[in-house]
Design an enzyme around this catalytic site. Sequence first.
Site, short mmCIF file in Angstrom:
data_model
loop_
_atom_site.label_atom_id
_atom_site.label_comp_id
_atom_site.label_asym_id
_atom_site.label_seq_id
_atom_site.Cartn_x
_atom_site.Cartn_y
_atom_site.Cartn_z
N LYS A 279 5.13 -2.52 7.27
CA LYS A 279 5.54 -2.81 5.90
C LYS A 279 6.95 -2.31 5.68
O LYS A 279 7.38 -1.36 6.33
CB LYS A 279 4.56 -2.14 4.92
CG LYS A 279 4.77 -2.56 3.49
CD LYS A 279 3.51 -2.39 2.66
CE LYS A 279 3.81 -2.72 1.22
NZ LYS A 279 2.62 -2.78 0.39
N ASP B 218 2.34 -10.80 -3.25
CA ASP B 218 1.03 -11.31 -2.88
C ASP B 218 0.53 -12.43 -3.78
O ASP B 218 -0.59 -12.38 -4.29
CB ASP B 218 0.01 -10.16 -2.78
CG ASP B 218 0.27 -9.28 -1.56
OD1 ASP B 218 0.16 -9.80 -0.44
OD2 ASP B 218 0.63 -8.09 -1.72
N HIS C 111 6.08 -8.55 4.08
CA HIS C 111 6.50 -7.20 4.44
C HIS C 111 7.85 -7.10 5.13
O HIS C 111 8.07 -6.22 5.97
CB HIS C 111 5.43 -6.54 5.31
CG HIS C 111 4.17 -6.26 4.55
ND1 HIS C 111 3.13 -5.53 5.06
CD2 HIS C 111 3.80 -6.59 3.28
CE1 HIS C 111 2.17 -5.45 4.16
NE2 HIS C 111 2.55 -6.08 3.08
N ASP D 173 7.13 -8.21 -2.42
CA ASP D 173 5.83 -8.37 -1.77
C ASP D 173 4.74 -8.53 -2.83
O ASP D 173 3.88 -7.69 -3.00
CB ASP D 173 5.58 -7.12 -0.91
CG ASP D 173 4.25 -7.17 -0.18
OD1 ASP D 173 3.77 -8.28 0.09
OD2 ASP D 173 3.70 -6.09 0.12
N HIS E 18 -0.92 -11.85 8.50
CA HIS E 18 -1.39 -11.92 7.13
C HIS E 18 -0.48 -12.93 6.45
O HIS E 18 0.70 -12.64 6.26
CB HIS E 18 -1.23 -10.58 6.41
CG HIS E 18 -2.42 -9.68 6.56
ND1 HIS E 18 -2.47 -8.44 5.96
CD2 HIS E 18 -3.61 -9.85 7.20
CE1 HIS E 18 -3.64 -7.89 6.25
NE2 HIS E 18 -4.33 -8.72 7.00
N GLU F 189 -0.52 -3.09 11.12
CA GLU F 189 0.33 -3.86 10.21
C GLU F 189 1.51 -3.02 9.72
O GLU F 189 1.34 -1.88 9.32
CB GLU F 189 -0.52 -4.31 9.01
CG GLU F 189 0.26 -5.10 7.95
CD GLU F 189 -0.63 -5.54 6.79
OE1 GLU F 189 -1.79 -5.08 6.69
OE2 GLU F 189 -0.16 -6.34 5.96
N ASP G 194 -3.75 -12.91 2.95
CA ASP G 194 -3.70 -11.64 2.21
C ASP G 194 -2.90 -11.82 0.93
O ASP G 194 -1.67 -11.74 0.94
CB ASP G 194 -3.06 -10.55 3.09
CG ASP G 194 -3.00 -9.21 2.38
OD1 ASP G 194 -3.70 -9.04 1.36
OD2 ASP G 194 -2.23 -8.33 2.83
N ASP H 25 2.72 -9.31 8.30
CA ASP H 25 2.41 -9.85 6.97
C ASP H 25 3.73 -10.39 6.44
O ASP H 25 4.73 -9.67 6.38
CB ASP H 25 1.87 -8.69 6.10
CG ASP H 25 1.57 -9.10 4.66
OD1 ASP H 25 2.41 -9.79 4.05
OD2 ASP H 25 0.52 -8.70 4.13
N TRP I 91 -3.73 -0.60 8.19
CA TRP I 91 -2.51 -0.56 7.37
C TRP I 91 -2.57 0.69 6.52
O TRP I 91 -3.60 0.99 5.93
CB TRP I 91 -2.39 -1.80 6.45
CG TRP I 91 -1.29 -1.58 5.46
CD1 TRP I 91 0.04 -1.60 5.71
CD2 TRP I 91 -1.44 -1.22 4.07
NE1 TRP I 91 0.75 -1.29 4.57
CE2 TRP I 91 -0.13 -1.06 3.57
CE3 TRP I 91 -2.53 -1.04 3.22
CZ2 TRP I 91 0.11 -0.71 2.22
CZ3 TRP I 91 -2.30 -0.69 1.89
CH2 TRP I 91 -0.98 -0.53 1.40
C1 RNT Z 1 -0.55 -4.16 1.78
C2 RNT Z 1 -0.99 -4.86 3.02
C3 RNT Z 1 -2.46 -4.82 3.28
C4 RNT Z 1 -3.30 -5.03 2.05
C5 RNT Z 1 -4.76 -5.30 2.31
C6 RNT Z 1 -5.58 -5.16 1.08
O1 RNT Z 1 0.76 -4.38 1.48
O2 RNT Z 1 -0.53 -6.17 3.02
O3 RNT Z 1 -2.77 -5.75 4.26
O4 RNT Z 1 -2.81 -6.08 1.27
O5 RNT Z 1 -5.21 -4.54 3.33
ZN ZN Z 2 -1.24 -7.48 4.54
#
Ligand code: RNT
Ligand code: ZN
Length: 418
Positions: free
Chosen positions: A227, A295, A261, A293, A285, A225, A325, A258, A184
């Site tokens: 985004k 998290d 994202h 986003d 993720h 990955e 994640d 993810d 990523w």
């Molecule tokens: C960031 C991505 C990525 C990170 C990790 C730490 O937006 O989601 O996966 O969160 O690699």
């Molecule tokens: Zn991620």
Amino acid sequence: MTVKEKYESAKEQYGKLGVDTDEVLETLKNIPISMHCWQGDDVIGFDHDGPLTGGIQTTGNYPGKASTPEELMADIEKAFSLIPGKHKVNLHACYAIFEEGERVDRDKLEPKHFAKWVEFGKKNGIAFDFNPTCFSHPMAEDSLTLSSPDEKVRKFWVDHCKACIRISEYLATEQGSPCAMNIWIPDGMKDVPADRLGPRARFKKSLDEILAIPYDKEKVLVCLESKVFGIGMESYTVGSSEFTISYAAKNGIISLLDNGHYHPTEVVSDKIPSMLLFNDKIALHVTRGVRWDSDHVVLLDDETKEIAKEIVRNDAIDRVLLALDYFDASINRIAAWVIGMRNMQKALLYALLSPNKKLKELQDEGRFTELMMQQEEIKTYPFGDVWNQFCEMNGVPVGESWFADVKEYEENVLLKRN
Ligand code: RNT
Ligand code: ZN
């Protein structure tokens, strides 16, 4: 009534729906989830003293964060003692462990810098996944890495990712099972770009260079990955969904989705079946975005349940690489792991306990009233009794009783850290 007695009664109820709960518990036990090491220390790692960059952010200052490999490993062990089943640990390159006085930059990392993790994994029966760390580094100051127009910078990150493939292969060899390595990059632009193609062409070229090194494709499962935006990269993201899915499909690597994202009303659960039709494997993720986003810790919410359903009812348990994640620094970090991991498992359990074949038939036969009725009635089935049995069978605390253990660890260990 004991946990077992309650389970027997639940088993009978689910049995009437045609669901064999014993079988379900056996299946759930064998679904590994890759637990992200970075929840333990707010995504910092051991190879730098600087802040977290790359357009991602932790907020909060809860005491007791791990700041050495020993602390992080102890915290992971504690978390795993409270999570049923056998899982993996997801490492980032910035968690390299150097010998006293030694330090190499990320383009020069070697397998030996992860030997202590391998030792830890062998002791605890834990296998690893891996990630290049293309952020929180002076060479990524303007958040341009594999797409950088500066050849020196681009090459640095290409070399870093090549080193990460070698490390992933080492991990896979040592653990005797594949290591998923997820790329990523934060690359993007705060404001309207003048060239959207150029950075993507350079990213593509970088990936081609990285994947050109010889490596065992059975051992290292390279993922990519996407985004939609990052903090400070609101207007343009190089590794967009179209880019990563197309690149992965064309080059035989795995797309990683993810669920933080995408645009806020876009859901990953709906993407999974489409991806499964065209890909042997996909990677996830699982996270929770709140308005963006952000998290947040994974909850047992509707989307987590829908994601689990798409994995389970499409017979894709072996085709979906499941990782978490998120990074919450405002609550006890071990509890954050335990809550998120247990919730992902609960979502999988919920999906496994659904009479999926019967529900599909109702849909295909156009019996939508009955379908709605049945899907809603299942919601109040004694799901918790099956979950408690799962915890008991796997030797971890039942219900909220795990929390006392975390509080005790906080008191005796976390609060004594400086
Ligand atoms: C960031 C991505 C990525 C990170 C990790 C730490 O937006 O989601 O996966 O969160 O690699
Ligand atoms: Zn991620």
